[in-house]
Design a protein around this motif. Structure first.
Motif, PDB file in Angstrom:
ATOM      1  N   PRO A 142      73.242  94.039  12.493  1.00  0.00           N
ATOM      2  CA  PRO A 142      72.646  93.271  11.387  1.00  0.00           C
ATOM      3  C   PRO A 142      71.509  92.379  11.883  1.00  0.00           C
ATOM      4  CG  PRO A 142      74.725  92.300  12.060  1.00  0.00           C
ATOM      5  CD  PRO A 142      74.574  93.555  12.864  1.00  0.00           C
ATOM      6  N   PRO A 143      70.470  92.175  11.062  1.00  0.00           N
ATOM      7  CA  PRO A 143      69.418  91.227  11.453  1.00  0.00           C
ATOM      8  C   PRO A 143      69.982  89.814  11.460  1.00  0.00           C
ATOM      9  CG  PRO A 143      69.065  91.983   9.208  1.00  0.00           C
ATOM     10  CD  PRO A 143      70.227  92.763   9.735  1.00  0.00           C
ATOM     11  N   PRO A 144      69.384  88.898  12.234  1.00  0.00           N
ATOM     12  CA  PRO A 144      69.889  87.519  12.241  1.00  0.00           C
ATOM     13  C   PRO A 144      69.725  86.882  10.872  1.00  0.00           C
ATOM     14  CG  PRO A 144      67.840  87.712  13.495  1.00  0.00           C
ATOM     15  CD  PRO A 144      68.234  89.093  13.115  1.00  0.00           C
ATOM     16  N   PRO A 145      70.625  85.962  10.514  1.00  0.00           N
ATOM     17  CA  PRO A 145      70.538  85.339   9.178  1.00  0.00           C
ATOM     18  C   PRO A 145      69.339  84.404   9.059  1.00  0.00           C
ATOM     19  CG  PRO A 145      72.409  84.446  10.437  1.00  0.00           C
ATOM     20  CD  PRO A 145      71.768  85.489  11.294  1.00  0.00           C
ATOM     21  N   ASN A 146      68.950  84.165   7.833  1.00  0.00           N
ATOM     22  CA  ASN A 146      67.851  83.262   7.530  1.00  0.00           C
ATOM     23  C   ASN A 146      68.231  82.340   6.382  1.00  0.00           C
ATOM     24  OD1 ASN A 146      65.796  83.667   9.325  1.00  0.00           O
ATOM     25  ND2 ASN A 146      64.998  85.442   8.252  1.00  0.00           N
ATOM     26  N   PRO A 147      67.546  81.208   6.238  1.00  0.00           N
ATOM     27  CA  PRO A 147      67.837  80.320   5.104  1.00  0.00           C
ATOM     28  C   PRO A 147      67.574  81.035   3.787  1.00  0.00           C
ATOM     29  CG  PRO A 147      66.323  79.278   6.658  1.00  0.00           C
ATOM     30  CD  PRO A 147      66.470  80.690   7.090  1.00  0.00           C
ATOM     31  N   PRO A 148      68.273  80.627   2.705  1.00  0.00           N
ATOM     32  CA  PRO A 148      68.052  81.268   1.414  1.00  0.00           C
ATOM     33  C   PRO A 148      66.575  81.188   1.020  1.00  0.00           C
ATOM     34  CG  PRO A 148      69.567  79.379   1.238  1.00  0.00           C
ATOM     35  CD  PRO A 148      69.228  79.534   2.666  1.00  0.00           C
ATOM     36  N   GLY A 149      66.055  82.293   0.505  1.00  0.00           N
ATOM     37  CA  GLY A 149      64.668  82.298   0.048  1.00  0.00           C
ATOM     38  C   GLY A 149      63.662  82.643   1.117  1.00  0.00           C
ATOM     39  N   SER A 150      64.096  82.734   2.381  1.00  0.00           N
ATOM     40  CA  SER A 150      63.142  83.062   3.445  1.00  0.00           C
ATOM     41  C   SER A 150      62.801  84.547   3.395  1.00  0.00           C
ATOM     42  CB  SER A 150      63.758  82.785   4.818  1.00  0.00           C
ATOM     43  OG  SER A 150      63.948  81.433   4.970  1.00  0.00           O
ATOM     44  N   PRO A 151      61.577  84.912   3.813  1.00  0.00           N
ATOM     45  CA  PRO A 151      61.227  86.331   3.836  1.00  0.00           C
ATOM     46  C   PRO A 151      62.062  87.067   4.879  1.00  0.00           C
ATOM     47  CG  PRO A 151      59.525  84.984   4.873  1.00  0.00           C
ATOM     48  CD  PRO A 151      60.515  84.040   4.283  1.00  0.00           C
ATOM     49  N   ALA A 152      62.287  88.362   4.642  1.00  0.00           N
ATOM     50  CA  ALA A 152      63.047  89.157   5.608  1.00  0.00           C
ATOM     51  C   ALA A 152      62.265  89.248   6.909  1.00  0.00           C
ATOM     52  CB  ALA A 152      63.281  90.547   5.034  1.00  0.00           C
ATOM     53  N   ASN A 153      62.969  89.273   8.017  1.00  0.00           N
ATOM     54  CA  ASN A 153      62.338  89.384   9.332  1.00  0.00           C
ATOM     55  C   ASN A 153      62.170  90.866   9.652  1.00  0.00           C
ATOM     56  OD1 ASN A 153      61.867  89.647  12.094  1.00  0.00           O
ATOM     57  ND2 ASN A 153      62.919  87.720  12.539  1.00  0.00           N
TER      58      ASN A 153
END
Ligand code: SF4
Length: 762
Positions: free
Chosen positions: A727-738
């Protein structure tokens, strides 16, 4: 920041270094036209602590990196070092505090006041209802020494909890305990420059070229001068490929191997009788044990040819000057302290310590692995490497902090035990800084279940790690480029990182965050620091008279010298690059031999689980991967984990291999190679979710150092059906996908040589 940066010259990047190297690359001539400030600092990753310049553009942005002709790295950087700056303005950065309204809710944006008020009120509630020790602190060794000091003080004085530990517990503590037992002090004995004067180098369980890449240039320098190289490792690592002698011991048998080597050294009369008589205690007991490990017996345990023991003993025993190094390979075991002691026994028996070209060291994994275990964030330690159970040490520090000695908590439990205490409700609230136990701790499913028992969890970080993503409050801190401070590298050299930029968005320095929590707890007067340097000034006093004495170090001295080796007890003291030239740190000045009997690993192989699983690092990634799994070129180089298997196990390259242990399973593509033992498989541990190697590792701990046994457990391997996506690392809600991180799930290339290993296509 403006005033701080203005003290650095605006020059063309790299010009001064390349001029010293008598080169003038075309790229630099072009750069001469631009105006960029070069801020001298050190890399954020491993224990080498390479010097680098961060390139700061006119608008204050960190825009790149340049090599720095620092004593440590002489202008060299590895793939992680040259891309480290990309963390600073990365789109995944945490830019504002996040809070969760109840366990079922999503993380949402909050103001600093709301987030900090929530943290303080939960600390007060939990400690009022369940006692001071119900709130635990888990800190890190990637943090600068100032923050590690601050965290120890905050736990003991601010929270008055005994429960604080740090993630160096997963890394260097076996070596630390062995050094204390044998030498009375926990620091590498020599500057690495000494390698250039040695005749034989022995590396045990140390994948130098991938884990500490720039240390390799010391190895090559020694090789150029004729030094021989011995590598002891179950895998033929890139360093082992170049060795005069590679000894592929079975995982978990290192103590038997080194007892066998000592047996031969003693049998052949290659011991240093004068050194033993004048500078050591306990030789007879060690000799008696070594005599029972003849090469045939030791080789049987280690699964190797007895001749490899004879040849190692001859190379080491006949050298005038020899140096031994080890790292996590021998330390990440339930016998990790004893493994290190068997190497120290060999060093002492042959008198190979205390002068140029003779020595011993452990190679710290994290950037501040050494400094992070010296100034009080370790469960059993106070600043200056003082013992928290020593009455005199307790008095000194409680007086220094202005509290009653009776108020100073005693030792708490170690990192993994701290998390396990969540199971029973002994730990109900948790504050953690820059660590990611969901990926990094052994038996990861149990770790995640432990966290689910918490009533409150606050995590401080600059990227949203897998562990931070389940927190109730997430507080954004600065990257290493935005905080500044000191670190102590694997040699024991204290160096200065300059702050290069202001923290991005609403992120704040660690010391500011802890200070504002302390304000809300009513203890702000003990944490009223205005800069990271002001914490260092307090730390100097707290360390004075301790083993790790930093009292003679100032930022100005570090600036002028490029680094000082502790102890530095006075401002006119030059530092101590080489230890043990005249005495060891016991009252009688003598080193201690320690007799060691080998014991099998905690989980022996059997008919159901007949293969040994070992885990480790790869060159493109760092620890739990929270930083490196987001950097495009590193992900491109190594998008996802693999399982390294010997051709005799019958898999074809890229086959899905299902690896099953008593705790979990994982299906990864095969890297088929004859550079690993037939009875052993290897998985790198930087990835998360269903591809976390630690789903399978055993959570056995060394009884003293409490290091987990990452390097050996029992498993079975069989043909799988589908490779588990990472899985890709998590990001804050609303952040663009990495997009870079998504490569981990979409890149279908087979694991191959670029991932650091020779492959066999058989
Ligand atoms: Fe950074 Fe270590 Fe690489 Fe040096 S060797 S650049 S300190 S990761």
């Amino acid at each position: 920041m403006g005033s701080e940066l203005s003290s650095f010259p605006v020059i063309a990047p790299g010009i001064s270094d390349f001029r010293q190297a008598e080169a003038s690359p075309e790229g630099d001539r072009r750069a001469e036209a631009s105006e960029i400030s070069l801020v001298p600092t050190h890399c954020c990753y491993c224990g080498v602590q390479c010097g680098m310049y961060l390139k700061v553009a006119g608008d204050g942005r960190v825009a790149g990196v340049e090599p720095r002709n620092h004593d440590i790295n002489k202008g060299k950087l590895c793939p992680k070092g040259v891309t480290a700056y990309q963390q600073v303005n990365h789109p995944d950065r945490l830019l504002y505090p996040l809070v969760r309204d109840g366990r079922g809710g999503e993380l949402r944006r909050a103001t600093w006041d709301e987030a900090l008020d929530r943290v303080a009120s939960e600390i007060l509630r939990i400690q009022t209802e369940h006692g001071r020790d119900a709130f635990g602190v888990y800190s890190g060794s990637s943090l600068v020494t100032e923050t590690t000091y601050l965290m120890g003080k905050f736990a003991r004085v601010g929270l008055k909890t005994k429960h604080i530990d740090y993630n160096g517990r997963l890394c260097m503590v076996s070596a630390a305990a062995a050094n204390k037992k044998a030498f009375g002090i926990d620091r590498a004995a020599n500057p690495w420059q000494d390698m250039l004067s040695t005749q034989v180098m022995l590396f045990a369980g140390a994948n130098v070229a991938e884990c500490f890449p720039v240390m390799s240039h010391y190895v090559w320098g020694a090789r150029d001068r004729g030094a021989k190289l011995i590598v002891v490792d179950p895998r033929e690592t890139p360093l082992a490929r170049t060795a005069d002698l590679h000894v592929p011991v079975r995982p978990g048998t290192d103590a038997a191997f080194f007892n066998g080597v000592l047996h031969v050294v003693a049998r052949e009369g290659w011991i240093d009788d004068v050194f033993i008589a004048e500078r050591t205690v306990g030789w007879e007991d060690v000799l008696a044990v070594a005599r029972t490990y003849d090469p045939a017996r030791a080789a049987e345990i280690c699964g190797i040819d007895p001749d490899l023991i004879e040849r190692t003993a001859r190379m080491w025993g006949t050298a005038e000057r020899a140096m031994a190094f080890h790292a996590r390979g021998i330390e990440h075991q339930a016998l990790g302290v004893e493994n290190a002691l068997t190497i120290i026994n060999l060093v002492l028996a042959t008198g190979q310590i205390g002068s140029e070209g003779k020595g011993y060291g452990t190679i710290t994994g994290q950037g501040n692995g050494q400094g992070g275990r010296e100034h009080g964030q370790k469960a059993d330690q106070l600043p200056g490497a003082r013992d928290i159970e020593n009455a005199e040490h307790r008095r000194f520090i409680s007086d220094f902090w202005g509290i009653e000695e009776t108020e100073l908590p005693h030792a708490g439990v170690s990192a993994v035990e701290l998390v396990h205490l969540m199971e029973t409700g002994e730990i109900r609230g948790f504050l953690a800084l820059c660590n990611n136990p969901f990926v990094s701790m052994p038996n990861a499913s149990r770790i995640q279940a432990c966290y689910e028992q918490l009533e409150f969890h606050v995590q401080v970080d600059f990227f949203l790690s897998e562990t931070a993503a389940r927190a109730d409050v997430v507080l954004p801190c600065g990257t290493w480029a935005e905080e500044g401070g000191t670190t102590t590298n694997a040699e024991g050299r204290v160096t200065l990182r300059h702050k290069a930029a202001e923290p991005l968005g609403e992120a704040r320095p660690d010391w500011w965050i802890i200070g504002r929590i302390a304000d809300r707890l009513g203890v702000g007067d003990k944490f009223s620091f205005g800069s990271v340097e002001s914490i260092f000034e307090e730390l100097r006093g707290a360390s004075k008279g301790g083993l790790a004495d930093y009292s003679g170090i100032t930022y100005q001295r570090l600036e002028e010298s490029g680094g000082l080796f502790w102890p530095v007890p006075r401002e006119d003291h030059p530092g101590t690059p080489r230890l043990f030239e005249e005495r060891f740190e016991f009252p009688d000045g003598r080193a201690r031999f320690n007799a060691v009997e080998w014991h099998p690993p905690t989980e022996p192989v059997d008919a159901e689980y007949p293969v040994r699983l070992t885990t480790g690092r790869t060159v493109a990634h760092f620890l739990s991967g929270n930083q490196t799994r987001r950097i495009g070129t590193l992900v491109e180089q190594t998008p996802r984990p693999w399982v390294e298997v010997h051709p005799s196990l019958g898999f074809a390259p890229g086959d899905p291999v299902r690896v099953v242990s008593r705790r979990g399973e994982i299906t990864l593509p095969a890297l088929v190679t004859d550079t690993i033992r037939e009875d052993t498989v290897f998985i790198p541990y930087h990835w998360a979710g269903a591809t976390a190697a630690n789903l399978m590792t055993v959570d056995a701990l060394h009884p003293v150092s409490k290091i987990p046994e990452y390097k050996v457990c029992a498993c079975r391997v069989e043909r799988g059906t589908e490779i588990t996506p990472s899985p890709p690392p998590p990001n804050p809600p609303g952040s663009p996908a990495n997009e870079a991180a998504a490569l981990a799930t979409t890149d279908l290339r087979q694991p191959s040589a670029p991932q650091g290993r020779g492959t066999s296509e058989t």
